[in-house]
Write a protein that holds these residues in place. Structure first.
Motif, mmCIF file in Angstrom:
data_model
loop_
_atom_site.group_PDB
_atom_site.id
_atom_site.type_symbol
_atom_site.label_atom_id
_atom_site.label_comp_id
_atom_site.label_asym_id
_atom_site.label_seq_id
_atom_site.Cartn_x
_atom_site.Cartn_y
_atom_site.Cartn_z
ATOM 1 N N GLU A 185 0.821 -1.210 0.000
ATOM 2 C CA GLU A 185 0.000 0.000 0.000
ATOM 3 C C GLU A 185 0.857 1.262 0.000
ATOM 4 O O GLU A 185 0.552 2.232 -0.705
ATOM 5 C CB GLU A 185 -0.925 0.002 1.228
ATOM 6 N N LEU A 186 1.936 1.278 0.797
ATOM 7 C CA LEU A 186 2.768 2.482 0.895
ATOM 8 C C LEU A 186 3.585 2.719 -0.360
ATOM 9 O O LEU A 186 3.974 3.867 -0.639
ATOM 10 C CB LEU A 186 3.701 2.354 2.105
ATOM 11 N N ARG A 187 3.841 1.673 -1.138
ATOM 12 C CA ARG A 187 4.618 1.840 -2.367
ATOM 13 C C ARG A 187 3.890 2.746 -3.355
ATOM 14 O O ARG A 187 4.520 3.440 -4.168
ATOM 15 C CB ARG A 187 4.895 0.476 -2.993
ATOM 16 N N GLN A 188 2.551 2.778 -3.284
ATOM 17 C CA GLN A 188 1.808 3.641 -4.196
ATOM 18 C C GLN A 188 2.130 5.115 -3.982
ATOM 19 O O GLN A 188 1.971 5.934 -4.886
ATOM 20 C CB GLN A 188 0.306 3.418 -3.983
ATOM 21 N N PHE A 189 2.577 5.462 -2.759
ATOM 22 C CA PHE A 189 2.893 6.844 -2.427
ATOM 23 C C PHE A 189 4.401 7.071 -2.283
ATOM 24 O O PHE A 189 4.824 8.133 -1.817
ATOM 25 C CB PHE A 189 2.195 7.232 -1.116
ATOM 26 N N GLY A 190 5.186 6.060 -2.641
ATOM 27 C CA GLY A 190 6.625 6.177 -2.508
ATOM 28 C C GLY A 190 7.083 6.277 -1.062
ATOM 29 O O GLY A 190 8.099 6.917 -0.776
ATOM 30 N N ALA A 191 6.338 5.652 -0.156
ATOM 31 C CA ALA A 191 6.641 5.779 1.271
ATOM 32 C C ALA A 191 6.924 4.424 1.896
ATOM 33 O O ALA A 191 6.511 4.139 3.023
ATOM 34 C CB ALA A 191 5.472 6.460 1.983
ATOM 35 N N GLU A 192 7.640 3.534 1.151
ATOM 36 C CA GLU A 192 7.921 2.208 1.700
ATOM 37 C C GLU A 192 8.688 2.271 3.009
ATOM 38 O O GLU A 192 8.582 1.375 3.845
ATOM 39 C CB GLU A 192 8.733 1.383 0.696
ATOM 40 N N TYR A 194 8.163 3.919 5.543
ATOM 41 C CA TYR A 194 7.286 3.977 6.713
ATOM 42 C C TYR A 194 6.726 2.611 7.111
ATOM 43 O O TYR A 194 5.967 2.500 8.087
ATOM 44 C CB TYR A 194 6.131 4.950 6.450
#
Length: 370
Positions: A185-192, A194
């Motif tokens: 899920e976080l990869r969609q926002f470039g926030a892996e 977190y």
């Protein structure tokens, strides 16, 4: 006179007289019963003058024949009369009339009312059980020599040490699942990155202690109910009371104290194994080094998350132990009751733990610990 049961029919105008002879006992009347069932002529009397011995089965056979044919039983001795009267009294109390079921519009409220009343009785019972634990604990505090240290250590081993393997594996896999699903899920926002925050806070604050409590409820809570229930069934608990040993002190308190003491430690252990599982997956799929993942946990997870998990631990442990011991002490009649109470202990513990976890989540949010 032979002990082999037999009969003869004496014809008469108002109906034949059936004359029974021999020993009307369970070991001999089997073949005779089949022959008696084949009698087609009407009977007026059943003569027991020739019966040498009779037991309950023989008396029941005579009662059944008398009931089916309307024949009167005559010349019965004292033993036969007592058995026949007892069996007839039982038959008089049995009715073949079907019980009339309530209509649906009445049955549903009736069942709901029964459930509510049952919950009320159960709540009173649990409160009374807690009161007994408090009183027994106070008595042991006043008399430290009555503390059963060996039983306590043994239960701590069963509840805690023996559960390390299954709880560690479960938490490790849960950590992997959280990291994997969070990273997707976080990869969609470039926030892996977190993912570290997600795994750390969830395992330390919520899932570590919650999954541990559920596992301990299924593993140890059910064992408490089954062990104590079996002892109730075999009257060992009554025997303990007879010789002056308190079942609360000998059986319940060691299990309660052991679970309360071990649950926070198991919760921390589960949280650490979950973090290790998340770090393992992060290194494989996200390129975050294992050591860096662990080091970042220290900076992104507040200390009060650890305290939240530690505070929940003893409460959840108390709930699990109370449910198991209470349901075990309620076993009364048969082996089926042990199974029902064991299942009820697990359901009761898991349901209460989840409800309390939701309460804790709201409470700690209100005091700015969330």
């Amino acid at each position: 006179m032979s002990d082999v049961p037999d009969f003869t029919l004496i014809p008469a105008e108002g109906g034949d007289t059936l004359v029974l002879t021999g020993a009307m006992v369970v070991s001999r009347v089997g073949p005779l019963d089949m022959r008696l069932r084949a009698i087609a002529t009407p009977l007026a009397q059943i003569d027991l003058a020739g019966v040498t011995t009779i037991d309950t089965v023989g008396a029941w056979l005579c009662c059944r024949l008398s009931r089916d044919t309307g024949a009167a039983i005559i010349n019965a001795d004292d033993v036969a009369q007592r058995l026949i009267k007892a069996l007839q009294a039982v038959d008089d109390g049995v009715t073949d009339e079907p019980v009339q079921a309530l209509p649906t519009w009445l049955r549903v409220p009736s069942e709901v009312g029964d459930a509510v009343v049952g919950m009320g009785h159960g709540t009173i019972g649990v409160l009374g059980f807690i009161g007994q634990i408090v009183m027994a604990s106070g008595s042991m505090i006043r008399h430290p020599g009555r503390i059963r240290a060996r039983a306590l250590v043994h239960q701590m081993e069963l509840v805690g040490v023996n559960a390390l393997g299954i709880i560690g594996l479960m938490s490790f896999l849960v950590g992997i699942v959280i990291a994997q699903q969070g990273a997707v899920e976080l990869r969609q926002f470039g926030a892996e990155v977190y993912t570290v925050n997600l795994v750390g806070r969830l395992t330390l604050r919520e899932l570590g202690i919650l999954m541990t409590a559920i596992m301990v409820a299924g593993r140890s809570g059910s064992a408490f109910a089954a062990e104590i229930g079996t002892m109730k069934l075999t009257e060992e608990v009554d025997a303990m009371r007879t010789i002056g040993v308190s079942p609360m002190e000998a059986l319940v308190l060691p299990r309660v104290f052991a679970t309360v003491l071990m649950m926070p430690l198991l919760g921390v252990y589960a949280a650490l194994m979950g973090i290790i599982g998340g770090a393992f997956l992060a290194q494989l799929t996200l390129g975050i080094p294992f050591i860096s993942f662990i080091a970042r946990i220290r900076t992104v997870v507040p200390v009060y998350d650890v305290w939240v998990g530690l505070i929940k631990g003893p409460v959840f442990g108390l709930i699990v132990a109370l449910a198991g011991c209470y349901q075990g002490m309620q076993v009364e009649s048969n082996a089926e009751e042990v199974g029902k109470r064991t299942t009820a202990a697990v359901v009761m513990a898991i349901f209460t733990v989840i409800v309390l976890d939701a309460f804790f989540a709201v409470f700690f949010s209100e005091v700015n610990w969330g």
